[in-house]
Design an enzyme around this catalytic site. Structure first.
Site, mmCIF file in Angstrom:
data_model
loop_
_atom_site.group_PDB
_atom_site.id
_atom_site.type_symbol
_atom_site.label_atom_id
_atom_site.label_comp_id
_atom_site.label_asym_id
_atom_site.label_seq_id
_atom_site.Cartn_x
_atom_site.Cartn_y
_atom_site.Cartn_z
ATOM 1 N N CYS A 115 0.697 -1.220 -0.399
ATOM 2 C CA CYS A 115 0.183 0.242 -0.287
ATOM 3 C C CYS A 115 1.303 1.340 -0.248
ATOM 4 O O CYS A 115 0.652 1.730 -0.023
ATOM 5 C CB CYS A 115 -0.897 -0.201 0.709
ATOM 6 S SG CYS A 115 -2.108 -1.354 1.159
ATOM 7 N N HIS A 257 -3.303 7.533 2.879
ATOM 8 C CA HIS A 257 -3.927 5.769 2.059
ATOM 9 C C HIS A 257 -4.821 5.805 3.136
ATOM 10 O O HIS A 257 -4.785 5.526 3.670
ATOM 11 C CB HIS A 257 -2.244 4.427 2.281
ATOM 12 C CG HIS A 257 -2.973 3.530 2.142
ATOM 13 N ND1 HIS A 257 -3.527 2.967 0.686
ATOM 14 C CD2 HIS A 257 -2.939 2.185 2.901
ATOM 15 C CE1 HIS A 257 -3.849 2.059 1.158
ATOM 16 N NE2 HIS A 257 -3.175 1.247 2.159
ATOM 17 N N ASN A 287 -10.273 0.228 0.466
ATOM 18 C CA ASN A 287 -8.400 -0.495 0.699
ATOM 19 C C ASN A 287 -8.380 -0.618 -0.759
ATOM 20 O O ASN A 287 -8.038 -1.979 -1.171
ATOM 21 C CB ASN A 287 -7.844 -0.602 1.626
ATOM 22 C CG ASN A 287 -6.242 -0.868 1.462
ATOM 23 O OD1 ASN A 287 -5.979 -0.484 0.836
ATOM 24 N ND2 ASN A 287 -6.012 -1.130 2.750
HETATM 25 N N1 ACO Z 1 -17.808 -8.689 9.337
HETATM 26 C C1 ACO Z 1 -17.838 -8.993 11.091
HETATM 27 N N2 ACO Z 1 -17.266 -9.379 12.357
HETATM 28 C C2 ACO Z 1 -15.800 -9.046 11.812
HETATM 29 C C3 ACO Z 1 -15.569 -8.954 10.519
HETATM 30 C C4 ACO Z 1 -16.624 -8.617 9.026
HETATM 31 N N3 ACO Z 1 -15.999 -8.469 8.368
HETATM 32 N N4 ACO Z 1 -14.497 -9.148 10.536
HETATM 33 C C5 ACO Z 1 -13.710 -9.125 11.747
HETATM 34 N N5 ACO Z 1 -15.095 -9.178 12.432
HETATM 35 C C6 ACO Z 1 -15.056 -9.814 13.843
HETATM 36 C C7 ACO Z 1 -13.551 -10.242 13.758
HETATM 37 O O1 ACO Z 1 -13.596 -11.660 14.098
HETATM 38 C C8 ACO Z 1 -13.387 -9.510 15.954
HETATM 39 O O2 ACO Z 1 -14.688 -11.034 16.084
HETATM 40 P P1 ACO Z 1 -14.008 -11.106 18.067
HETATM 41 O O3 ACO Z 1 -14.676 -9.706 18.742
HETATM 42 O O4 ACO Z 1 -15.712 -12.086 18.291
HETATM 43 O O5 ACO Z 1 -13.027 -11.782 17.722
HETATM 44 C C9 ACO Z 1 -14.483 -8.477 15.390
HETATM 45 O O6 ACO Z 1 -14.830 -8.529 14.784
HETATM 46 C C10 ACO Z 1 -13.820 -7.383 16.048
HETATM 47 O O7 ACO Z 1 -12.193 -7.779 15.244
HETATM 48 P P2 ACO Z 1 -10.872 -7.332 15.071
HETATM 49 O O8 ACO Z 1 -9.855 -7.111 14.022
HETATM 50 O O9 ACO Z 1 -10.285 -6.299 16.638
HETATM 51 O O10 ACO Z 1 -11.265 -5.429 14.326
HETATM 52 P P3 ACO Z 1 -11.031 -4.085 14.050
HETATM 53 O O11 ACO Z 1 -11.747 -3.652 14.829
HETATM 54 O O12 ACO Z 1 -9.588 -3.836 14.104
HETATM 55 O O13 ACO Z 1 -11.295 -4.437 12.357
HETATM 56 C C11 ACO Z 1 -9.641 -4.076 10.162
HETATM 57 C C12 ACO Z 1 -10.139 -4.678 11.672
HETATM 58 C C13 ACO Z 1 -11.004 -3.091 10.025
HETATM 59 C C14 ACO Z 1 -8.964 -4.722 9.827
HETATM 60 C C15 ACO Z 1 -8.375 -2.923 11.565
HETATM 61 O O14 ACO Z 1 -7.666 -3.715 11.926
HETATM 62 C C16 ACO Z 1 -7.450 -2.368 10.428
HETATM 63 O O15 ACO Z 1 -8.013 -1.631 9.770
HETATM 64 N N6 ACO Z 1 -6.688 -2.678 10.193
HETATM 65 C C17 ACO Z 1 -5.368 -2.576 9.561
HETATM 66 C C18 ACO Z 1 -5.602 -2.367 8.167
HETATM 67 C C19 ACO Z 1 -4.328 -1.517 7.285
HETATM 68 O O16 ACO Z 1 -4.139 -0.450 7.605
HETATM 69 N N7 ACO Z 1 -3.280 -2.089 6.324
HETATM 70 C C20 ACO Z 1 -2.686 -1.931 6.394
HETATM 71 C C21 ACO Z 1 -2.456 -1.308 4.537
HETATM 72 S S1 ACO Z 1 -3.416 -2.721 4.027
HETATM 73 C C22 ACO Z 1 -1.576 -3.041 2.586
HETATM 74 O O17 ACO Z 1 -0.492 -2.859 3.004
HETATM 75 C C23 ACO Z 1 -1.816 -4.298 1.651
#
Ligand code: ACO
Length: 338
Positions: A115, A257, A287
């Site tokens: 990214c 980003h 994204n």
């Molecule tokens: N729908 C419903 N529930 C979900 C989903 C979904 N699509 N995805 C995850 N959950 C659940 C999880 O299983 C978890 O359930 P649990 O509490 O029962 O275990 C709960 O939701 C919370 O999950 P988290 O992973 O803690 O959710 P979070 O709020 O952190 O959001 C996300 C996840 C959106 C991926 C976030 O962590 C994020 O944006 N991270 C950074 C991404 C990023 O910056 N990437 C870098 C660039 S990408 C690249 O380089 C290719």
């Protein structure tokens, strides 16, 4: 005087198929409410299986070239494509894109920084211009993440979209509107496993002794990455502003980003940049990895947000781990014809 890279063209391309959150909620254990509230994403575009990254890159490149004023149009002498989803693992996608755009026997190569790829590619292109190796460079960020997503993985499928964005850079003066100023680039390979596709490279061949199913898919430890993303983009932004001699208070726009609306909001808060000055289109496109910053820039231009001379901060974070930031003054109104 060392020439600066000056932005003189911009364009983007999205695949036609829009995939709304409700469509994904029909096949995955997720909901529109979860996706919107946790990521800010309302929909994304996914390419059909017969559309490759080069198709999107050519679309964006063609529009960027067409947007240049006539005096800026001739003579692109290098093409840099930032992508994590090249058409093939060998050769690079950029030579094909250059040929399809009819640019002749120009230098053409890919940059792989996930990214952060577009910011790395901008830095590389600026280096070509500063060193006198190229006068005009077409820089494209293009990704077809839908080709590496595990359709059963709700933690990644809802986040990523496909697309491409491109800019044309020409040699110019560091003080003229459109000039890219300072850069800051970094990496931390200790986070190598946090964002990855394990199979298909030299470490784990996709050969007769096939790897476990799923190893060709993209995986991400979202929670760990979230924290790194805010910290790294914040620190890198401060560094690059310092190098450029810009005050945070003098910034007109931040184009981060488009990873997650919550990450962008936290970043803005951390830097003290008003959230409404952090432009983005994540709600519409998700994204899009290397395409994210040029797509957001092109959308902001289309919406008339960016004014000549505006001070713009670009900052990105991605797999590697990698991060990078750049400063840009927005070009004058006469620069683009479309
Ligand atoms: N729908 C419903 N529930 C979900 C989903 C979904 N699509 N995805 C995850 N959950 C659940 C999880 O299983 C978890 O359930 P649990 O509490 O029962 O275990 C709960 O939701 C919370 O999950 P988290 O992973 O803690 O959710 P979070 O709020 O952190 O959001 C996300 C996840 C959106 C991926 C976030 O962590 C994020 O944006 N991270 C950074 C991404 C990023 O910056 N990437 C870098 C660039 S990408 C690249 O380089 C290719």
């Amino acid at each position: 005087m060392t020439p600066a890279a000056v932005l003189c063209g911009i364009g983007s391309c999205l695949p036609a198929r829009r995939v709304g959150n409700d469509e994904l909620a029909g096949v995955l254990d997720t909901s529109d409410e979860w996706i919107r509230s946790r990521t800010g994403i309302g929909g994304r575009h996914w390419a059909d299986p017969d559309t490759a990254t080069s198709d999107l890159a050519v679309g964006a490149g063609r529009r960027a070239l067409a947007s240049c004023a006539p005096e800026d149009r001739p003579g692109v002498d290098a093409v840099v494509v930032a992508t994590t989803t090249p058409d093939r693992s060998c050769p690079a996608t950029a030579p094909l894109v250059a040929a399809r755009l009819g640019l002749g026997p120009v230098a053409a190569y890919d940059v792989a920084a996930v990214c952060t790829g577009f910011v790395y590619a901008l830095a590389s292109a600026s280096g070509l211009i500063a060193a006198g190796i190229a006068e005009r460079v077409l820089v494209i960020g293009a990704d077809t993440f839908s080709s590496i997503l595990d359709p059963a993985d709700r933690t990644t499928s809802v986040i990523f979209g496909d697309g491409a964005g491109a800019v044309v850079l020409r040699a110019g003066h560091p003080d003229e509107p459109g000039a890219l100023g300072a850069f800051d680039l970094g990496s931390d390979g200790d986070g190598y496993d946090l964002i990855t596709v394990r199979g298909g490279g030299s470490e784990q061949h996709l050969s007769a002794a096939a790897p476990e199913p799923g190893r060709a898919y993209f995986t991400m430890d979202g929670k760990a990455v979230f924290r790194h993303a805010v910290e790294r983009m914040s620190r890198s932004s401060r560094t690059v502003l310092d190098r450029a001699g810009w005050e945070l208070s003098g910034l007109d726009w931040m184009v981060g980003h488009q990873a997650n609306r919550r990450i962008l909001d936290r970043l803005a808060d951390d830097l003290g940049v008003p959230r409404e000055r952090s432009v983005g289109n994540i709600a519409e496109v998700g994204n899009t990895s290397a395409a994210s910053i040029p797509l957001a820039l092109d959308d902001a231009r289309g919406a008339g947000l960016l004014k000549p001379g505006d001070r713009v901060l670009l900052t990105a974070f991605g797999g590697g781990l990698t991060w990078g930031s750049a400063t840009l003054t927005w070009p004058g109104p006469d620069r683009f014809v479309s």
